[in-house]
Design an enzyme around this catalytic site. Sequence first.
Site, short mmCIF file in Angstrom:
data_model
loop_
_atom_site.label_atom_id
_atom_site.label_comp_id
_atom_site.label_asym_id
_atom_site.label_seq_id
_atom_site.Cartn_x
_atom_site.Cartn_y
_atom_site.Cartn_z
NE ARG A 166 -3.61 3.33 -10.01
CZ ARG A 166 -3.72 3.74 -8.75
NH1 ARG A 166 -4.92 3.95 -8.23
NH2 ARG A 166 -2.66 3.97 -8.01
CD GLU A 184 -3.35 7.50 -11.95
OE1 GLU A 184 -2.36 7.35 -11.21
OE2 GLU A 184 -4.53 7.36 -11.55
CG ASN A 210 -7.67 4.80 -11.27
OD1 ASN A 210 -7.34 4.20 -10.26
ND2 ASN A 210 -6.95 5.75 -11.82
CG ASP A 225 -7.43 18.47 1.82
OD1 ASP A 225 -6.58 19.28 1.41
OD2 ASP A 225 -8.45 18.18 1.19
CD GLU A 260 -2.55 17.53 -11.64
OE1 GLU A 260 -3.74 17.90 -11.53
OE2 GLU A 260 -2.22 16.39 -11.98
CG HIS A 267 1.47 11.20 -8.74
ND1 HIS A 267 0.66 11.09 -9.84
CD2 HIS A 267 0.67 11.00 -7.66
CE1 HIS A 267 -0.58 10.83 -9.45
NE2 HIS A 267 -0.60 10.78 -8.13
CG LEU A 268 4.23 16.04 -5.18
CD1 LEU A 268 4.77 17.41 -4.80
CD2 LEU A 268 5.00 14.94 -4.45
N GLY A 269 -0.04 13.77 -4.41
CA GLY A 269 -1.47 13.78 -4.12
C GLY A 269 -1.69 13.13 -2.77
CG HIS A 322 1.91 7.29 -7.90
ND1 HIS A 322 2.55 7.81 -6.80
CD2 HIS A 322 0.59 7.22 -7.55
CE1 HIS A 322 1.67 8.05 -5.84
NE2 HIS A 322 0.48 7.69 -6.29
NE ARG A 376 -1.13 5.26 0.63
CZ ARG A 376 -1.11 5.21 -0.70
NH1 ARG A 376 0.05 5.16 -1.35
NH2 ARG A 376 -2.23 5.22 -1.37
N GLY A 424 -1.69 10.00 -2.27
CA GLY A 424 -0.50 9.18 -2.36
C GLY A 424 0.55 10.02 -3.08
#
Length: 394
Positions: free
Chosen positions: A88, A376, A5, A278, A328, A203-205, A175, A236, A207
């Site tokens: 991926r 993933e 990945n 971060d 998470e 999906h919060l990371g 994602h 981004r 990206g």
Amino acid sequence: MLTLNGGSSSIRFAFYDALDASTKLLDGKIDRIGASGTTLTVEEMQHGAHSRTTTPMDAAHHRSAAAFLMDRLGSLPLFRSIGAVGHRVVHGMKRSSPERVTPDLLAELKRITPYDPEHLPREIELIETVSRLHPELPQVACFDTAFHRTMPRLATLLPIPRRYQSKGVQRYGFHGLSYTYLMAELARLGDPAAAHGRVILAHLGNGASLAAVRAGKCIDTSMGFTPAAGLVMSTRSGDLDPGIMSFLALTESMDAAAYQKMVTHESGLLGLSETSSDIRDLLAREADDVRAAEAVALFCYQVKKWIGSFAAALGGVDTLVFAGGIGENSPTIRARICGGLNFLGIELNDARNAQSAALVSAESGSVAVRVIRTDEESVIAGSTIRLLKMGADS
């Protein structure tokens, strides 16, 4: 079974039992590729015990990182038993299912690199490295965009001259491997919304994106033509007024390459805070640094708005899922996002949220709010095993 990945500055990998994609034998990653402090981390699972090793390394670019990784993995006894490699691949255009890597597919991926110049070249390098070092291993490409192929045409349209549609300029969404896992996990948990209800996946990371799912099919998503669209993310920008590009071209002589670098690597939480990409750092600084506080506030505000807009598109919401590194692991961010959404039936149980429990919604809320650790790599492994088995049986 090996999964790879490749990200913008990392390569994650995992070994799985070829007969059971849910059984992970070893995983790890190369982190900070192209920067100082690059490391290879390997975590092995044997008889319920975990061992972890971290090795410093030099990797100026993905090509050298990929070669180093395959050389190191090839020296492991476990490598001799693998029968395939699953990858991926972020962009698959209109492909709706995984495909075995062939010269034709590889040529097509190279042709479409302008659609995702941040990810596709690195993923192609991984595929070519494996092919060069281990030409006997079959490889399978699993596409992040495939999950969103069920979106209605209206959700894919971009309001620019229609002639660009023939060039593939549309909303795709990303994602998808994460979302595929989350929906399968919802079904495993017995949540009826997985098959018949209205689900919002967040999906919060580094990206970040959201997807709206009705009766098991994606109907909309926040990312668009590229993964830089939608929410503000770590570096981004998310959605921007298109006039900003012409303004910067006129006032700072900024060309397309510089603009792409800015909106992809210098914006988002990093650009707003001027200190860190971060969110953990920003939460620690927000009491004393208004820039950090505003970056965190904008992130939560935008996620809240997307939840509201997707609730409108779905006609309500039955289940909300948080995933990804932020989704998470940050009770504070979840609480700020969900605050004020009780009119949609979204209410958190503070104690369960503080523990990042699997179900963090309050009894008084009508929406199930879940925290699911996404995976993933297991989706890549399962897809690769099924595809190659189908080929063997045909």
